[in-house]
Scaffold this motif. Sequence first.
Motif, short mmCIF file in Angstrom:
data_model
loop_
_atom_site.label_atom_id
_atom_site.label_comp_id
_atom_site.label_asym_id
_atom_site.label_seq_id
_atom_site.Cartn_x
_atom_site.Cartn_y
_atom_site.Cartn_z
N GLY A 21 -2.48 6.63 1.46
CA GLY A 21 -3.08 5.74 2.44
C GLY A 21 -2.68 6.14 3.85
N VAL A 22 -3.60 5.99 4.80
CA VAL A 22 -3.29 6.32 6.19
C VAL A 22 -2.78 5.07 6.89
N ASP A 23 -1.57 5.16 7.40
CA ASP A 23 -0.93 4.05 8.09
C ASP A 23 -1.52 3.95 9.51
N PRO A 24 -2.16 2.84 9.85
CA PRO A 24 -2.74 2.71 11.21
C PRO A 24 -1.70 2.88 12.32
N GLU A 25 -0.44 2.55 12.01
CA GLU A 25 0.61 2.66 13.02
C GLU A 25 1.22 4.05 13.09
N ARG A 26 1.00 4.88 12.03
CA ARG A 26 1.61 6.22 12.03
C ARG A 26 0.63 7.25 11.44
N PRO A 27 -0.55 7.39 12.01
CA PRO A 27 -1.49 8.37 11.49
C PRO A 27 -0.99 9.80 11.61
N GLU A 28 -0.03 10.04 12.49
CA GLU A 28 0.49 11.40 12.69
C GLU A 28 1.22 11.94 11.47
N LEU A 29 1.57 11.07 10.51
CA LEU A 29 2.24 11.53 9.29
C LEU A 29 1.40 12.53 8.51
N LEU A 30 0.09 12.49 8.69
CA LEU A 30 -0.77 13.41 7.95
C LEU A 30 -0.51 14.87 8.28
N ALA A 31 0.00 15.14 9.46
CA ALA A 31 0.23 16.53 9.87
C ALA A 31 1.30 17.21 9.03
N SER A 32 2.20 16.42 8.42
CA SER A 32 3.30 17.01 7.65
C SER A 32 3.28 16.58 6.19
N LEU A 33 2.12 16.14 5.69
CA LEU A 33 2.03 15.69 4.29
C LEU A 33 2.32 16.85 3.34
N PRO A 89 0.83 -1.20 0.00
CA PRO A 89 0.00 0.00 0.00
C PRO A 89 0.87 1.26 0.00
N THR A 90 0.34 2.33 -0.59
CA THR A 90 1.10 3.57 -0.68
C THR A 90 0.78 4.44 0.54
N LEU A 91 1.61 4.29 1.59
CA LEU A 91 1.37 4.91 2.88
C LEU A 91 2.33 6.05 3.18
N THR A 92 3.27 6.33 2.28
CA THR A 92 4.25 7.40 2.51
C THR A 92 4.41 8.23 1.24
#
Length: 466
Positions: free
Chosen positions: A135-147, A108-111
Amino acid sequence: MAELTNDISRTAELVVSGSRLVTPQGVRAGHVLIAAGRVLAVADTDTAPPSAKRIDARDAYVLPGLIDSHVHFRTPGLTHKEDWEHGGRAAVAGGVTTVLDMPNTVPPTLTEQALRQKAALVNGRTLVDYGFHLGVDPERPELLASLDPAVARSAKIFMAGHHTAPTVLREPAQLQKAFAAAAEGGVQLVLHAEDDSLFALLDGWWGEPGSYAEYEARRPRSGGIVAVAKVIELVRRHGTKAHILHLSSREEADLVCAAQNAGLPVTFEVTGHHLSFTDEDTHRLGARTRLSPAIRSRADQDRLWEAVWAGQPTAIGSDHAPHTVEEKTRGVRQSPPGLPGVQELAVAVWTGMRRRRPDEHPDRAAERLVRLLGSGPTDLFGLTGKGRIEAGSDADLAFLRPDDTWMLSAADVRSKCGWSAYEGWTMAARVTRTLRAGRVVWDAEDGTFGEPDGRWLTPADKHGGL
């Protein structure tokens, strides 16, 4: 103004003329003047130089190139089902020139790195312009803050799992983090909003569906209702922008409309499949119309059409999710949900519009189609230059010939999977020609396609680019 128009017209390389141009100001006769892949002007008269190429659309509707904001073109890892070559051909044969692709591939494309790698795989292989939902990574949802918005401006959350949805946010804490991070990063969330824990609870009591007669009841509307209610509460708490995908029931539609009325930034999509089929079709066709969320009752379908008439959805998507015939003919518990639909989307929705409201002027249907497959997704996802026929827009056009009835067969299918749930349907219109960036990419008269030079659309470059 006349002098400016004359100056513009002298640079035109292509003129598309017709009696039914669907513009932001309404349906009109006129001429679309094009140069360097962009629309220069929409004019009453053709003042382009004699050297300009000319295409006469006659009485076909000339639509802006349509946008399907919900496709699964299966790259990487699942290209035995679909790929960007075939998916792009299916799209342009249906008048679609821009797609937004989903992240549930293998891997999956999570990054951001994964999205750039996907873009490199697609580059030079497709007829459509394209973007991606992260894709939103269940283990690292905080990545969305810096997309990085130059890579993606939207992210997909699966709240329920199935055969091709491996990254599910099941825990309340994961959802809280994802909604908070998306709000911080200004990211548009798109959601498969069904409650996985509710389905697991029911399966523990009933067992999984054992026949297609019971499929819809075993994947009930309550899963969507519960999930949509959770989304609305999270939006209320965090201010996150949320777009509910493939909304399937009348209760969900009412909930989202009520949230909008309360000023919350919640929108929704309906699919061509949920507008076209009911659970009775799933009883009859089995896996061909097995979806997640399930196709529901005629009353639900009627409510979704009422929403279309009222302008309540922001977009119609195909949820183009092909599987091979072998995969779809496995047993009920093994057959994956999903079906192709990007090629059939516009003509199937048009057919539904005309049959449900035969007395409505067809211009109104054309304008509605363009809002739901043009300006609506354009504005929601920031697709600059798309979804409208106006000066400065990309010269993406689709010719829709109304009242051109024909029966769809497997021989018409351009998707790699080679089948369609609409086989045997008599369609009430046909896409006869599609242009992207001022070049013909589909001509139904001789069945030819253009060059596969579609572009990755990024906010960093208003008109796309890697």
